[in-house]
Design a protein around this motif. Structure first.
Motif, mmCIF file in Angstrom:
data_model
loop_
_atom_site.group_PDB
_atom_site.id
_atom_site.type_symbol
_atom_site.label_atom_id
_atom_site.label_comp_id
_atom_site.label_asym_id
_atom_site.label_seq_id
_atom_site.Cartn_x
_atom_site.Cartn_y
_atom_site.Cartn_z
ATOM 1 N N PHE A 111 -8.240 12.342 -29.179
ATOM 2 C CA PHE A 111 -8.581 11.741 -30.468
ATOM 3 C C PHE A 111 -7.943 12.530 -31.608
ATOM 4 O O PHE A 111 -7.391 11.960 -32.549
ATOM 5 N N PHE A 112 -8.005 13.878 -31.524
ATOM 6 C CA PHE A 112 -7.387 14.697 -32.561
ATOM 7 C C PHE A 112 -5.879 14.454 -32.618
ATOM 8 O O PHE A 112 -5.290 14.382 -33.694
ATOM 9 N N GLY A 113 -5.239 14.343 -31.448
ATOM 10 C CA GLY A 113 -3.802 14.073 -31.425
ATOM 11 C C GLY A 113 -3.453 12.761 -32.106
ATOM 12 O O GLY A 113 -2.484 12.690 -32.872
ATOM 13 N N LEU A 114 -4.246 11.729 -31.847
ATOM 14 C CA LEU A 114 -4.009 10.436 -32.491
ATOM 15 C C LEU A 114 -4.198 10.517 -33.998
ATOM 16 O O LEU A 114 -3.413 9.954 -34.769
ATOM 17 N N VAL A 115 -5.240 11.232 -34.422
ATOM 18 C CA VAL A 115 -5.489 11.384 -35.856
ATOM 19 C C VAL A 115 -4.349 12.135 -36.527
ATOM 20 O O VAL A 115 -3.882 11.762 -37.613
ATOM 21 N N ALA A 116 -3.869 13.216 -35.890
ATOM 22 C CA ALA A 116 -2.762 13.994 -36.461
ATOM 23 C C ALA A 116 -1.498 13.153 -36.557
ATOM 24 O O ALA A 116 -0.786 13.184 -37.577
ATOM 25 N N LEU A 117 -1.197 12.394 -35.513
ATOM 26 C CA LEU A 117 -0.015 11.526 -35.544
ATOM 27 C C LEU A 117 -0.127 10.495 -36.658
ATOM 28 O O LEU A 117 0.839 10.229 -37.381
#
Length: 299
Positions: free
Chosen positions: A268-274
């Motif tokens: 989820f954090f990776g998606l938010v950062a992207l």
């Protein structure tokens, strides 16, 4: 005669007949090595924290990135006239005093900041203010290597718990909160250190600062990206906690209660950062084109 002197003064620093300039870089490297050697215990304490805490594991990347950013500016640095500054020596003395006081008081984080700040102070003392201005961001980026932020754990945990409770109530899920413990009809949850979002926040700040530096020129846009890199992870962590609790609740505590809990969180954090950097890329600024330096006129 005046024309000749003016022409010499306008020559790039690399062409000036000054033997001291050739010694500046070796002197700087020796000074940096001396600081690292003298305060090796302090720097090693930082490395130990990086290795045993996932929250500060990003520290292993900060020094190589700072070195790479400084290397990118080598041409601008080579064109400068090196003017050693006595302010750098004064700053080194003050930082040494701060380190001694922190060591006597056993305040490790102040020791680490003081030792890290000695590296830019060496640049100032040996190369001078022009070099510090050219290397301002790589030198400042080094401070992100200092393991700091645990003071924000409790506020972040409280915010995450409050956000999760409010979101559950808005979606009609009954919940009882006792401190950082949440009780639902299907099971119990605890908002612990790993759920605080501190590791996401620190990682996002390091990424956001680097992204803003590489893709924007104006200070206002850089600050806006860094502010978003601070605020978005905090809100996103609240959403992440709510979604994990809901996933466990709707699956009758079969999902998101073990290792998959952490996996979902990082995904989820990776998606938010992207998403954050994809949106920021819409306002990225092209790098300034540098005009070619005219060749010195023959005298």
């Amino acid at each position: 005669m005046n024309v000749q002197l003016d022409s010499v003064n306008r020559l790039p620093a690399a062409l000036l007949p000054d033997g001291r300039r050739d010694l500046a870089l070796p002197a700087l490297l020796l000074a940096l090595a001396a600081v690292v050697l003298l305060y090796h215990a302090t720097f090693w304490s930082m490395v130990e924290l990086w290795s045993r805490s996932q929250t500060f594991a990003h520290g292993f990347m900060i020094v190589p990135i700072s070195a790479w950013l400084a290397w990118r500016r080598r041409a601008r640095l080579a064109a400068l006239a090196h003017r050693p500054s006595p302010w750098g020596l004064l700053l080194l003395a003050l930082l040494g005093l701060a380190w001694l006081l922190a060591d006597a008081a056993n305040v490790q984080v102040v020791e680490q900041y003081a030792a890290t700040a000695m590296l830019p102070a060496c640049v100032l003392a040996i190369l001078g203010w022009p070099a510090v201005r050219v290397l301002a961001f790589p030198l400042a980026y080094l401070f992100l290597a200092v393991p700091f932020g645990e003071i924000f754990l409790e506020p972040l945990i409280d915010f995450t718990a409050s956000f999760t409770v409010a979101a559950l109530q808005l979606t009609g899920v009954p919940v009882f909160r006792d401190g950082n413990n949440l009780s639902l009809p299907t099971g119990n949850w605890s908002v612990v250190e790993a759920c605080s979002g501190l590791r996401y926040l620190i990682a996002a700040l390091a990424l956001g600062a680097l992204y803003a530096h590489l893709n924007f020129r104006s200070a206002r846009r850089r600050l806006a990206v860094m502010a978003a890199a601070l605020l978005v992870p905090i809100l996103a962590n609240g959403v992440r906690a709510y979604l994990i609790v809901m996933l466990g609740h709707l699956s009758n505590m079969r999902l998101a209660v073990g290792v998959d809990h952490l996996v979902y969180g990082w995904l989820f954090f990776g998606l938010v950062a992207l998403l954050l950097f994809w949106i920021a890329a819409r306002w990225r600024e092209a790098p300034l084109l540098r005009a070619a330096q005219p060749a010195p006129a023959p005298v």
